[in-house]
Design a protein around this motif. Structure first.
Motif, PDB file in Angstrom:
ATOM      1  N   VAL A   1      55.048  36.053  31.996  1.00  0.00           N
ATOM      2  CA  VAL A   1      54.839  34.626  31.753  1.00  0.00           C
ATOM      3  C   VAL A   1      53.341  34.336  31.781  1.00  0.00           C
ATOM      4  N   GLY A   2      52.841  33.581  30.807  1.00  0.00           N
ATOM      5  CA  GLY A   2      51.441  33.185  30.813  1.00  0.00           C
ATOM      6  C   GLY A   2      51.149  32.246  31.980  1.00  0.00           C
ATOM      7  N   ARG A   3      49.952  32.364  32.565  1.00  0.00           N
ATOM      8  CA  ARG A   3      49.602  31.577  33.755  1.00  0.00           C
ATOM      9  C   ARG A   3      48.129  31.212  33.756  1.00  0.00           C
ATOM     10  N   VAL A   4      47.844  30.102  34.408  1.00  0.00           N
ATOM     11  CA  VAL A   4      46.481  29.694  34.739  1.00  0.00           C
ATOM     12  C   VAL A   4      46.546  29.026  36.111  1.00  0.00           C
ATOM     13  N   GLY A   5      45.478  29.078  36.868  1.00  0.00           N
ATOM     14  CA  GLY A   5      45.480  28.472  38.197  1.00  0.00           C
ATOM     15  C   GLY A   5      46.324  29.233  39.204  1.00  0.00           C
ATOM     16  N   HIS A   6      46.605  30.479  38.923  1.00  0.00           N
ATOM     17  CA  HIS A   6      47.425  31.327  39.792  1.00  0.00           C
ATOM     18  C   HIS A   6      46.523  32.112  40.734  1.00  0.00           C
ATOM     19  N   ALA A   7      47.126  32.842  41.638  1.00  0.00           N
ATOM     20  CA  ALA A   7      46.376  33.713  42.540  1.00  0.00           C
ATOM     21  C   ALA A   7      46.908  35.131  42.365  1.00  0.00           C
ATOM     22  N   ALA A   8      46.099  36.094  42.762  1.00  0.00           N
ATOM     23  CA  ALA A   8      46.517  37.492  42.675  1.00  0.00           C
ATOM     24  C   ALA A   8      45.939  38.249  43.853  1.00  0.00           C
ATOM     25  N   VAL A   9      46.690  39.262  44.277  1.00  0.00           N
ATOM     26  CA  VAL A   9      46.256  40.058  45.422  1.00  0.00           C
ATOM     27  C   VAL A   9      46.637  41.517  45.180  1.00  0.00           C
ATOM     28  N   TYR A  10      45.758  42.416  45.634  1.00  0.00           N
ATOM     29  CA  TYR A  10      45.945  43.865  45.500  1.00  0.00           C
ATOM     30  C   TYR A  10      46.442  44.378  46.849  1.00  0.00           C
ATOM     31  N   VAL A  11      47.598  45.046  46.854  1.00  0.00           N
ATOM     32  CA  VAL A  11      48.257  45.442  48.102  1.00  0.00           C
ATOM     33  C   VAL A  11      48.565  46.943  48.081  1.00  0.00           C
ATOM     34  N   ARG A  12      48.481  47.575  49.216  1.00  0.00           N
ATOM     35  CA  ARG A  12      48.830  48.992  49.418  1.00  0.00           C
ATOM     36  C   ARG A  12      48.037  49.946  48.521  1.00  0.00           C
ATOM     37  N   ASN A  13      46.842  49.533  48.139  1.00  0.00           N
ATOM     38  CA  ASN A  13      45.978  50.355  47.290  1.00  0.00           C
ATOM     39  C   ASN A  13      46.626  50.770  45.977  1.00  0.00           C
ATOM     40  N   LYS A  14      47.623  49.987  45.519  1.00  0.00           N
ATOM     41  CA  LYS A  14      48.242  50.338  44.236  1.00  0.00           C
ATOM     42  C   LYS A  14      48.954  49.185  43.547  1.00  0.00           C
ATOM     43  N   ASP A  15      49.502  48.235  44.270  1.00  0.00           N
ATOM     44  CA  ASP A  15      50.317  47.176  43.664  1.00  0.00           C
ATOM     45  C   ASP A  15      49.534  45.873  43.537  1.00  0.00           C
ATOM     46  N   ILE A  16      49.807  45.132  42.463  1.00  0.00           N
ATOM     47  CA  ILE A  16      49.188  43.830  42.262  1.00  0.00           C
ATOM     48  C   ILE A  16      50.289  42.777  42.198  1.00  0.00           C
ATOM     49  N   TYR A  17      50.109  41.703  42.955  1.00  0.00           N
ATOM     50  CA  TYR A  17      51.019  40.562  42.960  1.00  0.00           C
ATOM     51  C   TYR A  17      50.302  39.379  42.324  1.00  0.00           C
ATOM     52  N   VAL A  18      50.924  38.765  41.316  1.00  0.00           N
ATOM     53  CA  VAL A  18      50.404  37.554  40.682  1.00  0.00           C
ATOM     54  C   VAL A  18      51.365  36.433  41.054  1.00  0.00           C
TER      55      VAL A  18
END
Length: 173
Positions: free
Chosen positions: A84-101
């Protein structure tokens, strides 16, 4: 703007700007303007220094595109596509491999979002020279937040939990 180790990173004027406030230095990576969305979310990896630009807007549409910045070649390499297209979202890099948006706003549907997308093993193809060994990088829909959020902060705690704080939604501006 994103803080990475002792750098501030900003995306503006068709470039990614890196500021070293303690050394009074800066550098920039000029990017092909047609690829660069406005207001992307910046994700940095602590250990490897990789930088991803996630989503943003192109005109009045929300972008699904995720790019990895190639600082040596001054270009963006396509990493993957969000669901899904997004703007104004946040993202975090976890466990040195996974990205959560997380969360954001979808301008195409005029919708505040509470959904979460996960890219597991986001850099699995790095270092693989043989394209036949590359796996397709995909995003899966994860659990949803209780309330939609836009322009908020988040952080990972001990690679076990993600905390979301602040922001706006359709009832709290």
């Amino acid at each position: 703007m994103k803080v990475h180790q002792q750098e501030l990173i900003e995306v503006r004027d068709s470039a990614v700007w890196y500021y070293h406030p303690f050394q009074n230095e800066h550098r920039r990576v000029v990017i092909e303007e047609r690829k660069l969305a406005e207001n992307p979310t910046v994700v940095t990896t602590k250990e490897t220094g990789r930088l991803l630009l996630v989503g943003g807007t192109k005109g009045f549409r929300s972008s699904r595109k995720v790019y990895q910045v190639d600082e040596c070649m001054n270009k963006l390499n396509k990493h993957s596509l969000l669901n899904v297209g997004r703007v104004g979202h946040a993202a975090v890099y976890v466990r040195n491999k996974d990205i959560y948006v997380i969360g954001g706003y979808n301008a195409d549907k005029n919708e505040w979002m509470k959904s979460i997308e996960v890219c597991q093993d986001a850099f699995a193809n790095v270092g693989l020279k043989d394209p036949s060994l590359h796996k397709k990088i995909t995003w899966e829909m994860g659990a949803e937040m209780k309330e939609p959020r836009y322009f908020f902060g988040c952080c990972a705690f001990k690679d076990e939990s993600i905390y979301v704080f602040g922001g706006m939604n359709q009832t709290i501006l």
